[in-house]
Write a protein that holds these residues in place. Structure first.
Motif, PDB file in Angstrom:
ATOM      1  N   GLY A 151      28.323   6.071  70.085  1.00  0.00           N
ATOM      2  CA  GLY A 151      27.874   7.137  70.308  1.00  0.00           C
ATOM      3  C   GLY A 151      28.821   8.628  70.604  1.00  0.00           C
ATOM      4  N   THR A 152      29.148   9.078  69.611  1.00  0.00           N
ATOM      5  CA  THR A 152      30.199   9.992  69.689  1.00  0.00           C
ATOM      6  C   THR A 152      29.720  11.433  69.520  1.00  0.00           C
ATOM      7  OG1 THR A 152      30.846  10.015  67.296  1.00  0.00           O
ATOM      8  CG2 THR A 152      32.119   8.768  68.919  1.00  0.00           C
ATOM      9  N   GLY A 153      28.524  11.625  70.045  1.00  0.00           N
ATOM     10  CA  GLY A 153      27.841  13.150  70.152  1.00  0.00           C
ATOM     11  C   GLY A 153      28.572  13.918  71.189  1.00  0.00           C
ATOM     12  N   ILE A 155      28.509  14.143  74.606  1.00  0.00           N
ATOM     13  CA  ILE A 155      29.203  13.290  75.749  1.00  0.00           C
ATOM     14  C   ILE A 155      30.017  12.272  75.263  1.00  0.00           C
ATOM     15  CG2 ILE A 155      28.554  11.786  77.818  1.00  0.00           C
ATOM     16  CD1 ILE A 155      25.604  13.282  77.811  1.00  0.00           C
ATOM     17  N   ASP A 174      29.195   5.184  65.670  1.00  0.00           N
ATOM     18  CA  ASP A 174      28.183   6.324  65.835  1.00  0.00           C
ATOM     19  C   ASP A 174      27.349   6.100  64.264  1.00  0.00           C
ATOM     20  OD1 ASP A 174      26.322   8.466  65.681  1.00  0.00           O
ATOM     21  OD2 ASP A 174      27.621   9.188  67.221  1.00  0.00           O
ATOM     22  N   VAL A 175      26.323   6.177  64.243  1.00  0.00           N
ATOM     23  CA  VAL A 175      25.653   6.233  62.859  1.00  0.00           C
ATOM     24  C   VAL A 175      26.014   7.595  62.060  1.00  0.00           C
ATOM     25  CG1 VAL A 175      23.805   4.953  63.324  1.00  0.00           C
ATOM     26  CG2 VAL A 175      23.329   7.215  63.827  1.00  0.00           C
ATOM     27  N   HIS A 204      26.912   5.944  74.915  1.00  0.00           N
ATOM     28  CA  HIS A 204      26.372   7.518  74.912  1.00  0.00           C
ATOM     29  C   HIS A 204      25.629   7.612  73.443  1.00  0.00           C
ATOM     30  CE1 HIS A 204      29.444   7.845  78.084  1.00  0.00           C
ATOM     31  NE2 HIS A 204      30.353   7.064  77.607  1.00  0.00           N
ATOM     32  N   PRO A 206      21.508   7.729  71.926  1.00  0.00           N
ATOM     33  CA  PRO A 206      20.322   7.846  72.847  1.00  0.00           C
ATOM     34  C   PRO A 206      19.511   6.683  72.641  1.00  0.00           C
ATOM     35  CG  PRO A 206      20.193   8.728  70.535  1.00  0.00           C
ATOM     36  CD  PRO A 206      21.646   8.479  70.789  1.00  0.00           C
ATOM     37  N   SER A 233      23.973   6.442  79.982  1.00  0.00           N
ATOM     38  CA  SER A 233      22.960   7.088  78.808  1.00  0.00           C
ATOM     39  C   SER A 233      21.597   7.066  79.069  1.00  0.00           C
ATOM     40  CB  SER A 233      23.583   6.402  77.392  1.00  0.00           C
ATOM     41  OG  SER A 233      23.125   7.265  76.309  1.00  0.00           O
ATOM     42  N   ASP A 258      24.693   4.184  85.641  1.00  0.00           N
ATOM     43  CA  ASP A 258      24.111   5.280  86.187  1.00  0.00           C
ATOM     44  C   ASP A 258      22.559   5.322  86.071  1.00  0.00           C
ATOM     45  OD1 ASP A 258      24.083   7.886  87.954  1.00  0.00           O
ATOM     46  OD2 ASP A 258      23.768   8.842  85.985  1.00  0.00           O
ATOM     47  N   HIS A 295      21.146   7.652  88.423  1.00  0.00           N
ATOM     48  CA  HIS A 295      20.921   8.845  87.538  1.00  0.00           C
ATOM     49  C   HIS A 295      21.572  10.050  87.922  1.00  0.00           C
ATOM     50  CE1 HIS A 295      18.646   9.385  83.654  1.00  0.00           C
ATOM     51  NE2 HIS A 295      19.507  10.470  83.823  1.00  0.00           N
ATOM     52  N   ALA A 297      24.650  11.487  86.904  1.00  0.00           N
ATOM     53  CA  ALA A 297      25.602  12.050  86.172  1.00  0.00           C
ATOM     54  C   ALA A 297      26.021  13.339  85.918  1.00  0.00           C
ATOM     55  CB  ALA A 297      26.121  11.113  84.759  1.00  0.00           C
ATOM     56  N   PHE A 298      24.578  13.839  85.710  1.00  0.00           N
ATOM     57  CA  PHE A 298      24.229  15.059  85.378  1.00  0.00           C
ATOM     58  C   PHE A 298      24.440  16.180  86.492  1.00  0.00           C
ATOM     59  CE2 PHE A 298      20.314  16.463  87.285  1.00  0.00           C
ATOM     60  CZ  PHE A 298      20.060  15.272  87.792  1.00  0.00           C
TER      61      PHE A 298
HETATM   62  P1  NAD Z   1      24.205  13.764  71.399  1.00  0.00           P
HETATM   63  O1  NAD Z   1      22.862  13.699  70.779  1.00  0.00           O
HETATM   64  O2  NAD Z   1      24.914  14.999  71.401  1.00  0.00           O
HETATM   65  O3  NAD Z   1      24.871  12.454  70.845  1.00  0.00           O
HETATM   66  C1  NAD Z   1      24.414  11.321  70.698  1.00  0.00           C
HETATM   67  C2  NAD Z   1      25.285  10.535  69.636  1.00  0.00           C
HETATM   68  O4  NAD Z   1      24.354   9.055  69.490  1.00  0.00           O
HETATM   69  C3  NAD Z   1      25.024  11.311  68.194  1.00  0.00           C
HETATM   70  O5  NAD Z   1      26.032  11.308  67.618  1.00  0.00           O
HETATM   71  C4  NAD Z   1      24.260  10.326  67.444  1.00  0.00           C
HETATM   72  O6  NAD Z   1      24.545  10.158  65.941  1.00  0.00           O
HETATM   73  C5  NAD Z   1      24.518   8.845  68.078  1.00  0.00           C
HETATM   74  N1  NAD Z   1      23.372   7.807  67.587  1.00  0.00           N
HETATM   75  C6  NAD Z   1      22.100   8.013  67.445  1.00  0.00           C
HETATM   76  N2  NAD Z   1      21.625   6.649  67.279  1.00  0.00           N
HETATM   77  C7  NAD Z   1      22.657   5.866  67.382  1.00  0.00           C
HETATM   78  C8  NAD Z   1      22.966   4.474  67.174  1.00  0.00           C
HETATM   79  N3  NAD Z   1      21.859   3.663  66.778  1.00  0.00           N
HETATM   80  N4  NAD Z   1      23.959   3.826  67.487  1.00  0.00           N
HETATM   81  C9  NAD Z   1      25.131   4.937  67.827  1.00  0.00           C
HETATM   82  N5  NAD Z   1      25.053   5.993  67.742  1.00  0.00           N
HETATM   83  C10 NAD Z   1      23.887   6.592  67.738  1.00  0.00           C
HETATM   84  O7  NAD Z   1      23.575  13.398  73.158  1.00  0.00           O
HETATM   85  P2  NAD Z   1      24.501  13.713  74.191  1.00  0.00           P
HETATM   86  O8  NAD Z   1      24.295  15.009  74.862  1.00  0.00           O
HETATM   87  O9  NAD Z   1      26.130  12.870  74.161  1.00  0.00           O
HETATM   88  O10 NAD Z   1      23.892  12.400  75.419  1.00  0.00           O
HETATM   89  C11 NAD Z   1      24.116  11.091  75.103  1.00  0.00           C
HETATM   90  C12 NAD Z   1      22.910  10.427  76.068  1.00  0.00           C
HETATM   91  O11 NAD Z   1      23.403  10.820  77.333  1.00  0.00           O
HETATM   92  C13 NAD Z   1      21.381  10.997  75.773  1.00  0.00           C
HETATM   93  O12 NAD Z   1      20.819  10.550  74.848  1.00  0.00           O
HETATM   94  C14 NAD Z   1      20.986  10.940  77.328  1.00  0.00           C
HETATM   95  O13 NAD Z   1      20.285   9.751  77.213  1.00  0.00           O
HETATM   96  C15 NAD Z   1      22.286  10.530  78.040  1.00  0.00           C
HETATM   97  N6  NAD Z   1      22.291  11.391  79.253  1.00  0.00           N
HETATM   98  C16 NAD Z   1      22.321  10.918  80.415  1.00  0.00           C
HETATM   99  C17 NAD Z   1      22.645  11.760  81.477  1.00  0.00           C
HETATM  100  C18 NAD Z   1      22.801  11.165  83.008  1.00  0.00           C
HETATM  101  O14 NAD Z   1      22.581  12.017  83.665  1.00  0.00           O
HETATM  102  N7  NAD Z   1      23.119   9.904  83.193  1.00  0.00           N
HETATM  103  C19 NAD Z   1      22.595  13.184  81.098  1.00  0.00           C
HETATM  104  C20 NAD Z   1      22.492  13.728  80.041  1.00  0.00           C
HETATM  105  C21 NAD Z   1      22.381  12.872  79.045  1.00  0.00           C
END
Ligand code: NAD
Length: 329
Positions: A151-153, A155, A174-175, A204, A206, A233, A258, A295, A297-298
């Motif tokens: 997951g390279t969104g 975070i 990533d997809v 990272h 969803p 995540s 976390d 939980h 991290a945020f």
């Molecule tokens: P984002 O939407 O910017 O990035 C998510 C990435 O995952 C996207 O690039 C997407 O294409 C990719 N993705 C989707 N389906 C996938 C798959 N099947 N395989 C691989 N990659 C895939 O989200 P973000 O802001 O980077 O957040 C990532 C995750 O972190 C959130 O979904 C949330 O669950 C988690 N999060 C946790 C905390 C915490 O406090 N622990 C806080 C915020 C977010």
């Protein structure tokens, strides 16, 4: 607008009240999580504001809709706890805070990697007991190690950039491809290459039906012996029982969590002195090479301010236009 805020903690109240200092909205704070039994608390509130462990399933949404709720305002990014189809059918719009501080979660991920690798959590306790032995505290250099990022969104991209600065070899999956990552010369590979080649794997993406238990027995079998696994995540990306088996066999060298699949019964509450019933969770806490946090991290000042301000802006936009740029379509 009248807003029912569920799962309220002192920090939610502090930052949400600061974001509505003009008294534009009327906030009423409730301690309980939202679920079908507590939904009645929100009777006659057009807006309901929830967090990660509130349950907005169909049964809950039916109660909310029947008592006049029109908007569900999530003060988080993930929306895996909301039945979006039911919400649409019931005429409830859903808004979220897509990016409140990806840096907060990315920096925390790095903190987990360093703490686990260099065993700071063990050293801290030892020194307080007058034990200065280094036995069992050896780590490894991050420089030159291979880290797999899934997951390279927002975070995942920041984690990748920080680890590049450490001199790690990055493999990413990533997809969708993120051009910022490709511009750094970092290679997108298949999931199995991440599993077989990484010394550290960090999640990272969803939680979706495709990513549920992405890390299962089959994935762990493919991993290098002694791999470090990090999940900041969503809990259900990992099959906790399979990971426990991996820790017992030594295949997983260390684990940083976390988030946890059944965290809604545990996290954000002070349960000290009570008997925790979740044996899977308790087994994980017994390993010396496992670091679990609830939980958090945020949890930075910047993130909380941003969450509160975006949540209030989303609600104001919806009140004025019936729409919001952060509406989940
Ligand atoms: P984002 O939407 O910017 O990035 C998510 C990435 O995952 C996207 O690039 C997407 O294409 C990719 N993705 C989707 N389906 C996938 C798959 N099947 N395989 C691989 N990659 C895939 O989200 P973000 O802001 O980077 O957040 C990532 C995750 O972190 C959130 O979904 C949330 O669950 C988690 N999060 C946790 C905390 C915490 O406090 N622990 C806080 C915020 C977010």
């Amino acid at each position: 607008m009248k807003i029912a805020v569920f799962s309220t903690k002192a920090f939610d109240r502090q930052f949400l009240e600061a974001a509505t200092s003009d008294k534009q909205h009327d906030l009423i704070f409730f301690d309980p999580h939202l679920n079908k039994d507590t939904a009645i608390l929100a009777a006659d509130f057009p807006v309901v504001c929830i967090f990660v462990n509130d349950q907005a399933d169909a049964a809950t949404l039916e109660v909310l809709a029947s008592r006049g709720t029109k908007l569900l305002a999530l003060r988080c990014a993930g929306f895996n706890n909301v039945d979006l189809k039911a919400a649409a059918e019931l005429g409830i719009s859903v808004v979220r805070v897509p990016a409140y501080s990806p840096e907060a979660v990315a920096e925390y991920t790095i903190a987990m990697i360093l703490t686990l690798n260099r065993k700071l959590y063990r050293a801290y306790n030892r020194v307080r007991e007058g034990n200065f032995s280094l036995d069992g505290l050896m780590g490894f250099n991050l420089h030159g190690r291979t880290v797999g990022i899934i997951g390279t969104g927002r975070i995942g991209a920041i984690v990748t950039q920080i680890l590049k600065g450490f001199g790690c070899n990055l493999l990413v999956y990533d997809v969708y491809r993120n051009p910022e990552i490709e511009a750094l010369g970092i290679k997108y590979v298949g999931l199995s290459e991440i599993f077989t080649k990484s010394d550290i794997i960090s999640l990272h993406c969803p939680l979706t039906s495709e990513t549920h238990h992405l890390i299962d027995a089959d994935a762990i079998d493919q991993m290098k012996s002694g791999v470090m696994l990090i999940n900041t995540s969503r809990g259900a990306l990992i099959n906790a029982k399979a990971v426990t088996r991996g820790l017992k066999s030594g295949k997983i060298g260390s684990l940083g969590l976390d988030v946890y699949e059944k965290e809604s019964d545990l996290f954000f509450e002070d349960l000290s002195g009570t008997i925790i019933q979740d044996d899977v969770f308790l087994r994980l806490t017994t390993f010396p090479n496992v670091l679990i946090t609830g939980h958090q991290a945020f949890f930075t000042e910047e993130a909380l301010r941003n969450i509160a301000e975006t949540t209030i802006t989303n609600i104001t936009e919806f009140e004025q236009t019936g729409d919001s740029k952060n509406l989940i379509k």
